[in-house]
Design an enzyme around this catalytic site. Sequence first.
Site, PDB file in Angstrom:
ATOM      1  N   ASN A 121      15.404   5.132  15.366  1.00 43.90           N
ATOM      2  CA  ASN A 121      16.240   4.232  16.186  1.00 43.90           C
ATOM      3  C   ASN A 121      16.054   2.789  15.720  1.00 43.90           C
ATOM      4  O   ASN A 121      17.013   2.053  15.527  1.00 43.90           O
ATOM      5  CB  ASN A 121      15.853   4.316  17.671  1.00 43.90           C
ATOM      6  CG  ASN A 121      15.978   5.721  18.211  1.00 43.90           C
ATOM      7  OD1 ASN A 121      16.679   6.530  17.632  1.00 43.90           O
ATOM      8  ND2 ASN A 121      15.289   6.013  19.303  1.00 43.90           N
ATOM      9  N   ASP A 122      14.791   2.412  15.567  1.00 45.51           N
ATOM     10  CA  ASP A 122      14.521   1.055  15.100  1.00 45.51           C
ATOM     11  C   ASP A 122      14.668   0.941  13.590  1.00 45.51           C
ATOM     12  O   ASP A 122      15.188  -0.044  13.090  1.00 45.51           O
ATOM     13  CB  ASP A 122      13.111   0.621  15.516  1.00 45.51           C
ATOM     14  CG  ASP A 122      13.093   0.155  16.957  1.00 45.51           C
ATOM     15  OD1 ASP A 122      14.000  -0.603  17.344  1.00 45.51           O
ATOM     16  OD2 ASP A 122      12.192   0.566  17.714  1.00 45.51           O
ATOM     17  N   HIS A 176      17.827   2.347  25.409  1.00 39.91           N
ATOM     18  CA  HIS A 176      16.927   3.231  26.142  1.00 39.91           C
ATOM     19  C   HIS A 176      17.562   3.849  27.373  1.00 39.91           C
ATOM     20  O   HIS A 176      17.151   4.906  27.833  1.00 39.91           O
ATOM     21  CB  HIS A 176      15.607   2.519  26.438  1.00 39.91           C
ATOM     22  CG  HIS A 176      14.788   2.402  25.191  1.00 39.91           C
ATOM     23  ND1 HIS A 176      14.834   1.288  24.392  1.00 39.91           N
ATOM     24  CD2 HIS A 176      14.010   3.303  24.546  1.00 39.91           C
ATOM     25  CE1 HIS A 176      14.069   1.497  23.328  1.00 39.91           C
ATOM     26  NE2 HIS A 176      13.563   2.711  23.394  1.00 39.91           N
ATOM     27  N   ARG A 224      20.675  -2.470  17.747  1.00 42.39           N
ATOM     28  CA  ARG A 224      20.977  -1.145  18.297  1.00 42.39           C
ATOM     29  C   ARG A 224      21.666  -1.191  19.653  1.00 42.39           C
ATOM     30  O   ARG A 224      22.146  -0.180  20.148  1.00 42.39           O
ATOM     31  CB  ARG A 224      19.711  -0.276  18.346  1.00 42.39           C
ATOM     32  CG  ARG A 224      18.637  -0.774  19.279  1.00 42.39           C
ATOM     33  CD  ARG A 224      17.292  -0.100  19.005  1.00 42.39           C
ATOM     34  NE  ARG A 224      17.009   1.009  19.893  1.00 42.39           N
ATOM     35  CZ  ARG A 224      15.815   1.570  20.028  1.00 42.39           C
ATOM     36  NH1 ARG A 224      14.788   1.155  19.299  1.00 42.39           N
ATOM     37  NH2 ARG A 224      15.628   2.560  20.857  1.00 42.39           N
ATOM     38  N   CYS A 273      10.804  11.023  15.292  1.00 38.66           N
ATOM     39  CA  CYS A 273      10.922  11.011  16.746  1.00 38.66           C
ATOM     40  C   CYS A 273      12.081  10.143  17.252  1.00 38.66           C
ATOM     41  O   CYS A 273      12.261   9.970  18.442  1.00 38.66           O
ATOM     42  CB  CYS A 273       9.614  10.588  17.408  1.00 38.66           C
ATOM     43  SG  CYS A 273       9.138   8.904  17.001  1.00 38.66           S
ATOM     44  N   ARG A 275       6.564   7.757  25.537  1.00 39.54           N
ATOM     45  CA  ARG A 275       6.884   6.325  25.616  1.00 39.54           C
ATOM     46  C   ARG A 275       6.223   5.769  26.869  1.00 39.54           C
ATOM     47  O   ARG A 275       6.772   5.867  27.968  1.00 39.54           O
ATOM     48  CB  ARG A 275       8.396   6.121  25.725  1.00 39.54           C
ATOM     49  CG  ARG A 275       9.186   6.407  24.466  1.00 39.54           C
ATOM     50  CD  ARG A 275      10.649   6.007  24.676  1.00 39.54           C
ATOM     51  NE  ARG A 275      11.399   5.978  23.451  1.00 39.54           N
ATOM     52  CZ  ARG A 275      12.182   6.984  23.018  1.00 39.54           C
ATOM     53  NH1 ARG A 275      12.311   8.084  23.713  1.00 39.54           N
ATOM     54  NH2 ARG A 275      12.843   6.855  21.892  1.00 39.54           N
ATOM     55  N   ARG A 283       2.080   7.041  22.679  1.00 44.43           N
ATOM     56  CA  ARG A 283       2.370   5.796  21.972  1.00 44.43           C
ATOM     57  C   ARG A 283       1.926   4.625  22.845  1.00 44.43           C
ATOM     58  O   ARG A 283       2.268   4.572  24.031  1.00 44.43           O
ATOM     59  CB  ARG A 283       3.866   5.695  21.689  1.00 44.43           C
ATOM     60  CG  ARG A 283       4.194   4.406  20.951  1.00 44.43           C
ATOM     61  CD  ARG A 283       5.641   4.345  20.571  1.00 44.43           C
ATOM     62  NE  ARG A 283       6.504   4.052  21.701  1.00 44.43           N
ATOM     63  CZ  ARG A 283       7.830   3.938  21.601  1.00 44.43           C
ATOM     64  NH1 ARG A 283       8.421   4.127  20.444  1.00 44.43           N
ATOM     65  NH2 ARG A 283       8.554   3.659  22.652  1.00 44.43           N
TER      66      ARG A 283
HETATM   67  C1  PEP Z   1      12.503   4.710  17.502  1.00 39.04           C
HETATM   68  O1  PEP Z   1      12.563   3.495  17.296  1.00 39.04           O
HETATM   69  O2  PEP Z   1      13.122   5.556  16.833  1.00 39.04           O
HETATM   70  C2  PEP Z   1      11.683   5.238  18.597  1.00 39.04           C
HETATM   71  C3  PEP Z   1      11.456   6.525  18.729  1.00 39.04           C
HETATM   72  O3  PEP Z   1      11.184   4.350  19.495  1.00 39.04           O
HETATM   73  P1  PEP Z   1      12.039   3.625  20.629  1.00 39.04           P
HETATM   74  O4  PEP Z   1      13.400   4.286  20.690  1.00 39.04           O
HETATM   75  O5  PEP Z   1      11.273   3.769  21.886  1.00 39.04           O
HETATM   76  O6  PEP Z   1      12.111   2.225  20.131  1.00 39.04           O
HETATM   77 MG    MG Z   2      11.152   2.179  18.225  1.00 41.07          MG
END
Ligand code: PEP
Ligand code: MG
Length: 585
Positions: free
Chosen positions: A463-464, A199, A474, A511, A306, A342
């Site tokens: 991302n997750d 992040h 990650r 996203c 977020r 979210r």
């Molecule tokens: C993701 O996981 O792709 C996402 C948008 O949420 P975050 O990066 O806040 O976990």
């Molecule tokens: Mg995520």
Amino acid sequence: MPEQLAKDEIVLEGIAASHGVAHGTAMLYLQKELDVPSYDLKPEAIDAEIERFDQAIIRTREEITGVRNKVAASLGEGEARIFDAHLMVLEDSALLDEVNSELRTTNKNVESCYNKIAQRYISFFSSMEDEYLKERVTDIQDVSRRLLQNMIGLKKSNLGDLAAQSIIVSEDITPSDTADMDRTKLLGFITDAGGQTSHSVIMARSLRIPAVVGLHDATKKIQSGDRILVDGYDGIVVINPSEERLLNYGKLASQRRKLDEIYNSVISEPSETKDGTAIALMSNIEGAQEMDQALAMHSNGVGLFRTEGIFLRHHGYPPEAVQYDEYAAVAQGAGDQPVIIRTLDIGGDKTLGDGNEQEDNSFMGFRAIRFCLENQDIFNTQLRAILRASALGNIKIMYPMISGLSELKRANQMLEMVKSELRAENIAFDESIEVGAMVEIPSAAAIIDLLAEEADFFSIGTNDLIQYLMAVDRLNDRVAHLYEPAHPAVLRTLKTIIDEANRLGKAVSVCGEIAGDPLYASLLVGMGASSLSLTSSMLPEVKYLIRNTTMADAQALVEEVLQINDPAAVVRRLEDFRIEMIGRM
Ligand code: PEP
Ligand code: MG
């Protein structure tokens, strides 16, 4: 191994995390444990020791008040309140009396006495059931650290006190570190640890500041005050860069500026493919302060708010009024455009320092919706604030980390309960507010048809999703090379999710960070994503690309890459495609 080039120039190689080039002064930000000295005092030195303690308290009080005023001016009184709590801890008479009597009975130096008493308070509050009292632990930790640093005379590494034109060099930077940072003074950052979707990296991209991560031992090779160059395109850091190198990078920066002019030229044009299919390009934000940038980039609304950002800046759980103000400001700023809020996704690398983060596998642990479903008061407060703000704009709610239908049902039941409460209190909200689920856990990806019973829309959190699909943390730089968005497993999974959602008539967006990556944006559009949500700073480039791509081109690209087995070959094909669409620029 660093490559020794000119006499003093040292090159370190890491992972390119956020584009751009920066040249400035390194500031080492180390979170090492404080080494608190302990020694005996002569009885005649006691009074002077107490005087030294009083002086340290005065200095610490001035410091905290200074930070408080700065935060109040930039983020508002709500955010500054935490420092009032810090002042109360600093001046707590029971604690100070105990330190004084410890000093007089043991004849030990005051740092060690203070540390001993503060630690006792910390373990006492940590064992409390009451959430409010538990939160006091972080306050005591922060205050005692400041006070001890003032007494021990260490030069502080505080991101709130960044010198101008600094490049932060750190083992790791967490979202809580960046919450206090004066971002306007930050030129770039580099870290020993980290992957591309941590992040702090996401924050760097939104600020358009370069970042290189995964350098392993940059903190050992670089000292505060060193001149360093950060190349966020190629993942290179140069200590003491030569004149020649700086000149070359200067040319690169001016080429980049020309490209930005080209991308910016389409910024107020409609967001659509060359043959006229509308693709909403929305913004990922962490707070109302990012709305100006989103609007300046002609974003089609907020695709991912977020909300952890509010909690991290507040250093705890903000009351309904604080959250409401923020959601209302975003909804009003966006006008008629949708704002997808979210619900809290705390856990993973976003922790409030309240003890909830002590997990071996925090990304797979008590995080996001799992935390909210078990902390109903915190969840209710947030849902109330969101619902109330929905009376002012086009707000939608989205739940993070949904792994199965029952979680989604439970979240929706709680939402319905909060709606009933508001109705009973005659408080207005949008009765037809839409609710969506993030698809970021493989189990959710496999049951889109089931989730569709309870969700109005989906948003894919790549991302997750990639980290869970491939079992690659990650944040872990040692396995970062395995984090491959172009892996056939990822591409097939994305295609399945999007096909399923479209078949069921549910809007589906992406996203995660790849939505803002010009290599992947057209591919996602070709797969059938109806919108992309990305950091606002990448919006012009992605829009330029999409406006130069036809839907047929994008669909043919999807068919083609789904036949390629090797992720590196997929990336090469995506690079060629980009050049075919917009030319070699
Ligand atoms: C993701 O996981 O792709 C996402 C948008 O949420 P975050 O990066 O806040 O976990
Ligand atoms: Mg995520």
